[in-house]
Design an enzyme around this catalytic site. Structure first.
Site, short mmCIF file in Angstrom:
data_model
loop_
_atom_site.label_atom_id
_atom_site.label_comp_id
_atom_site.label_asym_id
_atom_site.label_seq_id
_atom_site.Cartn_x
_atom_site.Cartn_y
_atom_site.Cartn_z
N SER A 96 -23.23 -11.16 24.96
CA SER A 96 -22.56 -12.45 25.05
C SER A 96 -22.03 -12.92 23.69
CB SER A 96 -23.52 -13.46 25.67
OG SER A 96 -22.83 -14.61 26.04
N ASP A 240 -15.82 -16.23 24.53
CA ASP A 240 -16.82 -15.43 23.81
C ASP A 240 -16.63 -13.97 24.25
OD1 ASP A 240 -17.88 -15.64 26.40
OD2 ASP A 240 -19.94 -15.73 25.71
N ASP A 242 -17.97 -11.86 26.23
CA ASP A 242 -18.03 -11.44 27.64
C ASP A 242 -17.32 -12.42 28.57
OD1 ASP A 242 -20.15 -13.31 27.33
OD2 ASP A 242 -21.20 -12.46 29.06
N ASP A 244 -17.51 -15.53 29.65
CA ASP A 244 -18.04 -16.50 30.61
C ASP A 244 -17.90 -17.92 30.08
OD1 ASP A 244 -19.96 -16.04 28.67
OD2 ASP A 244 -21.66 -16.01 30.06
MG MG Z 1 -21.15 -15.16 27.21
#
Ligand code: MG
Length: 449
Positions: A96, A240, A242, A244
């Site tokens: 993340s 970020d 990844d 999300d």
């Molecule tokens: Mg993330």
């Protein structure tokens, strides 16, 4: 700090130090055997990602699981694919917002949600006890490469009834975009163009070399803010690694602050349909004030996507998420989803008619001060208990740590499970008020050490 962190939703560590092949393999094997036959695997762009993916896939195959490989994809895309492909579980290989030396396995259940405590513990225990057997050549699993997951996720968002693709294409927003060379790079540029946007791309090469600290906080987004100064830019987005979490920068090149990503989404969705809102205990009071306008309740949970998502499903909430830029829209799935957050922000901006800075001003105004205190060897639970009793008689919530609720402000104290610190967050209607509230409680903690 390079301890291996094991939580219900996965394991995280520094590659080659604590996040090593034996650790990765035992968790992959334990996960496969706990969940079932078909496992979706995807990853962000980190340089270590393909090594981790090979280990995970080999180990899953060796315990008899078939792997559906998505390659590089945002975490919300992986979660949605687990659900859509009716897999028995999924592994997202991503740390993340953590820096490049980190990596992690995020464990996803068949419903596309991160594992709950019971299943998470089962996986961790099985991994610790090496409770798995390897198949002989007749029982080894297969690999299937699946390359439609991103397109299916994009299609699902474009098909949302309230996203007016034709009107957005006509409006042609100019969007500056920073994906920190993460998984958003394989999703966002094409997605925004399909919404008619002209896209100014910064750091959208999916090579996993993060050109700045990857957490999408204002202090890390100077390059994007510079790009947003162009008079053509209507709005700027940062994700970020990844994808999300979404941060928004205004046409004036000013950060909206991540809390306002969710505030914009809640404001928009409630204007279309009235229903419950679920957010975590540290999320801004702006959400409560917006919900008040529609006379709907706000339900608060412990901090963490798994807690918010599960509660949203139980309450049949219409929108929810976390104040760190994580928007969850149940129409598509119960996962924090930056592409959904971006699409809602663009649609809201379109209907609002004015610039994004004015839309931000039209929302309730709050500021959160985030601080932490090093407590050394002191017992964090004892300190929290002392703060709680010192404030007896005030309105206190114990959902997650100790939160003292006041008129148009709050103070939230939480211990960390990984470091000897207590986090002190305070929210008020001005920055100076929030900071002095947080300072006051830092002082109170230090007198209790
Ligand atoms: Mg993330």
């Amino acid at each position: 700090m390079s301890k291996l962190m094991i939580s219900v939703s996965g394991i995280r560590g520094v590659v080659g130090k604590t996040f090593t092949p034996p650790v990765i393999q035992k968790f992959a094997a334990a996960f496969g055997l706990t969940m079932g036959k078909r496992i979706v695997v995807g990853r962000d762009t980190r340089v270590s990602g393909s090594m981790v993916e090979n280990l995970v896939t080999g180990m899953l195959n060796s315990v008899g699981c078939d792997v559906i490989s998505l390659g590089i994809a945002p975490t919300p895309t992986i979660q949605l694919a687990v659900e859509n492909l009716r897999a028995d579980g999924g592994l997202a290989i991503t740390a993340s917002h953590n820096p490049v030396e980190w990596n992690a396995l995020k464990l996803i259940g068949p419903d596309g949600l991160f594992l709950d405590e019971d299943l998470g513990k089962q996986v961790a225990n099985r991994a610790e006890d090496h409770e798995f057997v390897h198949q002989d050549w007749t029982g080894i699993g297969k690999i299937e490469y699946y390359d439609s997951a991103i397109e299916e996720h994009q299609r699902a968002i474009l098909d949302l009834p309230f996203i007016d693709v034709a009107a957005l294409r006509k409006r042609k927003f100019c969007v500056a975009l920073d994906c920190v060379n993460g998984a958003g790079s394989v999703f966002f540029p094409k997605f925004l163009k399909s919404l008619g946007c002209e896209v100014i791309e910064i750091n959208t090469t999916p090579n996993g070399i993060f050109p700045h600290t990857p957490e999408p906080l204002p202090e890390n987004l100077s390059e994007l803010m510079e790009a947003a100064k162009s008079p053509d830019v209507d709005i700027a987005f940062a994700t970020d690694p990844d994808a999300d979490r979404l941060a928004i920068i205004s046409e004036k090149a000013e950060p909206l602050v991540e809390e306002y990503t969710l505030a914009i989404a809640v404001d928009y969705i409630l204007s279309k349909r009235v229903g419950k809102v679920v957010v975590n205990a540290s999320t801004s009071l702006a959400i409560d004030d917006i919900a008040d306008r529609y006379d709907v309740p706000v339900i608060r949970t412990k901090v963490g996507e798994a807690h918010v998502a599960k509660r949203m499903r139980e309450e049949e909430a219409v929108i929810g998420g976390e104040g760190n830029g994580g928007v969850i829209l149940p129409d598509i799935h119960y996962g924090r989803d930056a592409p959904i957050a971006a699409a809602i922000a663009l649609q809201h901006l379109l209907e609002f008619g004015g610039p994004i800075s004015e839309l931000r001003q039209s929302l309730p105004q709050y500021v959160i001060a985030k601080m932490k205190m090093d407590i050394g060897d002191s017992d964090p639970d004892r300190i929290l208990e002392q703060v709680k009793s010192a404030h007896e008689g005030e309105e206190i919530s114990l959902i997650d740590g100790v939160k003292i609720l006041r008129e148009k402000s709050w103070i939230h104290l939480r211990k960390s499970n990984t470091e000897p610190i207590i986090r002190v967050y305070a929210e008020a209607q001005t920055g100076s008020e929030a900071e002095s509230l947080a300072d006051l409680f830092l002082l109170e903690i230090s007198s209790n050490l």
